[in-house]
Design a protein around this motif. Structure first.
Motif, PDB file in Angstrom:
ATOM      1  N   ASP A 189       0.695  -1.066   0.142  1.00  0.00           N
ATOM      2  CA  ASP A 189      -0.098   0.083  -0.355  1.00  0.00           C
ATOM      3  C   ASP A 189       0.766   1.247  -0.042  1.00  0.00           C
ATOM      4  O   ASP A 189       0.492   2.510  -0.464  1.00  0.00           O
ATOM      5  N   GLN A 190       2.131   1.116   0.775  1.00  0.00           N
ATOM      6  CA  GLN A 190       2.526   2.543   1.108  1.00  0.00           C
ATOM      7  C   GLN A 190       3.297   2.528  -0.506  1.00  0.00           C
ATOM      8  O   GLN A 190       3.508   4.085  -0.839  1.00  0.00           O
ATOM      9  N   PHE A 191       3.393   1.422  -1.095  1.00  0.00           N
ATOM     10  CA  PHE A 191       4.339   1.764  -2.145  1.00  0.00           C
ATOM     11  C   PHE A 191       3.674   2.138  -3.752  1.00  0.00           C
ATOM     12  O   PHE A 191       3.381   2.664  -4.074  1.00  0.00           O
ATOM     13  N   ALA A 192       2.484   1.594  -3.321  1.00  0.00           N
ATOM     14  CA  ALA A 192       1.550   2.126  -4.450  1.00  0.00           C
ATOM     15  C   ALA A 192       1.006   4.056  -4.113  1.00  0.00           C
ATOM     16  O   ALA A 192       0.446   4.236  -4.845  1.00  0.00           O
ATOM     17  N   ASP A 193       0.961   3.795  -2.444  1.00  0.00           N
ATOM     18  CA  ASP A 193       1.034   5.817  -2.857  1.00  0.00           C
ATOM     19  C   ASP A 193       1.759   6.506  -3.306  1.00  0.00           C
ATOM     20  O   ASP A 193       2.041   7.309  -3.633  1.00  0.00           O
ATOM     21  N   ALA A 194       3.276   5.812  -2.670  1.00  0.00           N
ATOM     22  CA  ALA A 194       4.006   6.781  -3.350  1.00  0.00           C
ATOM     23  C   ALA A 194       4.759   6.444  -4.504  1.00  0.00           C
ATOM     24  O   ALA A 194       4.896   7.460  -5.220  1.00  0.00           O
ATOM     25  N   THR A 195       4.032   5.628  -6.224  1.00  0.00           N
ATOM     26  CA  THR A 195       4.261   5.838  -7.153  1.00  0.00           C
ATOM     27  C   THR A 195       2.113   6.451  -8.159  1.00  0.00           C
ATOM     28  O   THR A 195       2.630   6.011  -9.208  1.00  0.00           O
ATOM     29  N   GLY A 196       1.599   5.657  -7.423  1.00  0.00           N
ATOM     30  CA  GLY A 196       0.146   6.216  -7.616  1.00  0.00           C
ATOM     31  C   GLY A 196      -0.002   5.749  -8.574  1.00  0.00           C
ATOM     32  O   GLY A 196      -1.427   5.283  -8.903  1.00  0.00           O
ATOM     33  N   ASP A 197       0.049   4.110  -7.853  1.00  0.00           N
ATOM     34  CA  ASP A 197      -0.328   2.952  -8.992  1.00  0.00           C
ATOM     35  C   ASP A 197      -0.575   2.201  -7.735  1.00  0.00           C
ATOM     36  O   ASP A 197      -0.411   1.487  -6.703  1.00  0.00           O
ATOM     37  N   HIS A 198      -2.029   2.246  -7.788  1.00  0.00           N
ATOM     38  CA  HIS A 198      -3.312   1.444  -7.289  1.00  0.00           C
ATOM     39  C   HIS A 198      -4.112   1.184  -7.877  1.00  0.00           C
ATOM     40  O   HIS A 198      -5.277   0.981  -7.803  1.00  0.00           O
ATOM     41  N   GLN A 199      -3.443   0.024  -9.077  1.00  0.00           N
ATOM     42  CA  GLN A 199      -4.255  -1.180  -9.487  1.00  0.00           C
ATOM     43  C   GLN A 199      -4.965  -1.985  -7.979  1.00  0.00           C
ATOM     44  O   GLN A 199      -3.556  -2.739  -7.591  1.00  0.00           O
ATOM     45  N   TRP A 200      -6.049  -2.956  -8.563  1.00  0.00           N
ATOM     46  CA  TRP A 200      -6.299  -3.835  -7.715  1.00  0.00           C
ATOM     47  C   TRP A 200      -5.701  -4.998  -7.465  1.00  0.00           C
ATOM     48  O   TRP A 200      -6.280  -5.069  -6.167  1.00  0.00           O
ATOM     49  N   ILE A 201      -5.267  -4.796  -8.023  1.00  0.00           N
ATOM     50  CA  ILE A 201      -4.578  -6.587  -7.771  1.00  0.00           C
ATOM     51  C   ILE A 201      -3.623  -5.699  -6.736  1.00  0.00           C
ATOM     52  O   ILE A 201      -3.268  -7.152  -5.809  1.00  0.00           O
ATOM     53  N   HIS A 202      -3.281  -4.922  -6.552  1.00  0.00           N
ATOM     54  CA  HIS A 202      -1.951  -4.921  -5.484  1.00  0.00           C
ATOM     55  C   HIS A 202      -3.137  -3.813  -4.048  1.00  0.00           C
ATOM     56  O   HIS A 202      -2.068  -4.640  -2.989  1.00  0.00           O
ATOM     57  N   VAL A 203      -3.598  -3.540  -4.346  1.00  0.00           N
ATOM     58  CA  VAL A 203      -4.147  -2.802  -2.413  1.00  0.00           C
ATOM     59  C   VAL A 203      -5.814  -3.092  -2.896  1.00  0.00           C
ATOM     60  O   VAL A 203      -6.186  -2.944  -1.844  1.00  0.00           O
TER      61      VAL A 203
END
Length: 150
Positions: free
Chosen positions: A32-46
């Motif tokens: 989740d922190q990586f998603a926030d840092a990169t803006g990549d919130h694809q559902w498969i990750h979060v």
């Protein structure tokens, strides 16, 4: 941990496995922190609920998150203590053969590649294989490049 501190002996070590890092658990908070840092919130990750019915039965780490852990994992295997600056120069090859499910543990197997003389110093390649505990295929295979300046 291997200490690499002599520029003259690095070339003789080409092809030598330097070792393995410790296992690191990939948890949802890191993803989740990586998603926030990169803006990549694809559902498969979060999105845990949606991902549970997806192709991997749960959320998976971003491939680039796995790649970005190479410095952390590599620092458990070796240290470059040569004189002068050490600069990340890039990555020649990167592949993500197998996804990392959240809750899995990964580690890095590091092998010294080519050492090339340059007018500015030496160029060092390292083969980094990020293994997943209990999986035959690795999560990531990368050839990283470091410039060693005198």
């Amino acid at each position: 941990m291997r200490i690499l501190d002599n520029l003259d002996t690095l070339a003789a070590m080409s092809g030598e496995e330097l070792g393995l890092s410790e296992w690191l658990e990939i948890d949802q908070e890191r993803v989740d922190q990586f998603a926030d840092a990169t803006g990549d919130h694809q559902w498969i990750h979060v999105d845990r609920e949606r991902a549970a019915s997806g192709p991997f039965g749960g959320t998976i780490a971003h491939g680039y998150l796995t790649l970005s852990l190479i410095p952390l994992l590599g620092s458990q295997v070796f240290a470059l203590e040569t004189p002068g600056a050490k600069l990340n120069y890039g990555v020649n090859k990167v592949r993500f053969p197998h996804p990392v499910r959240v809750g899995s543990r990964i580690r890095s197997r590091v092998t010294l590649g080519e050492v090339t003389d340059l007018p500015t110093g030496k160029q060092l390649t390292l083969r980094q294989v990020i293994e997943i505990e209990g999986q035959d295929k690795p999560a990531c295979v990368a050839e990283t490049v470091v410039l060693l300046l005198p």
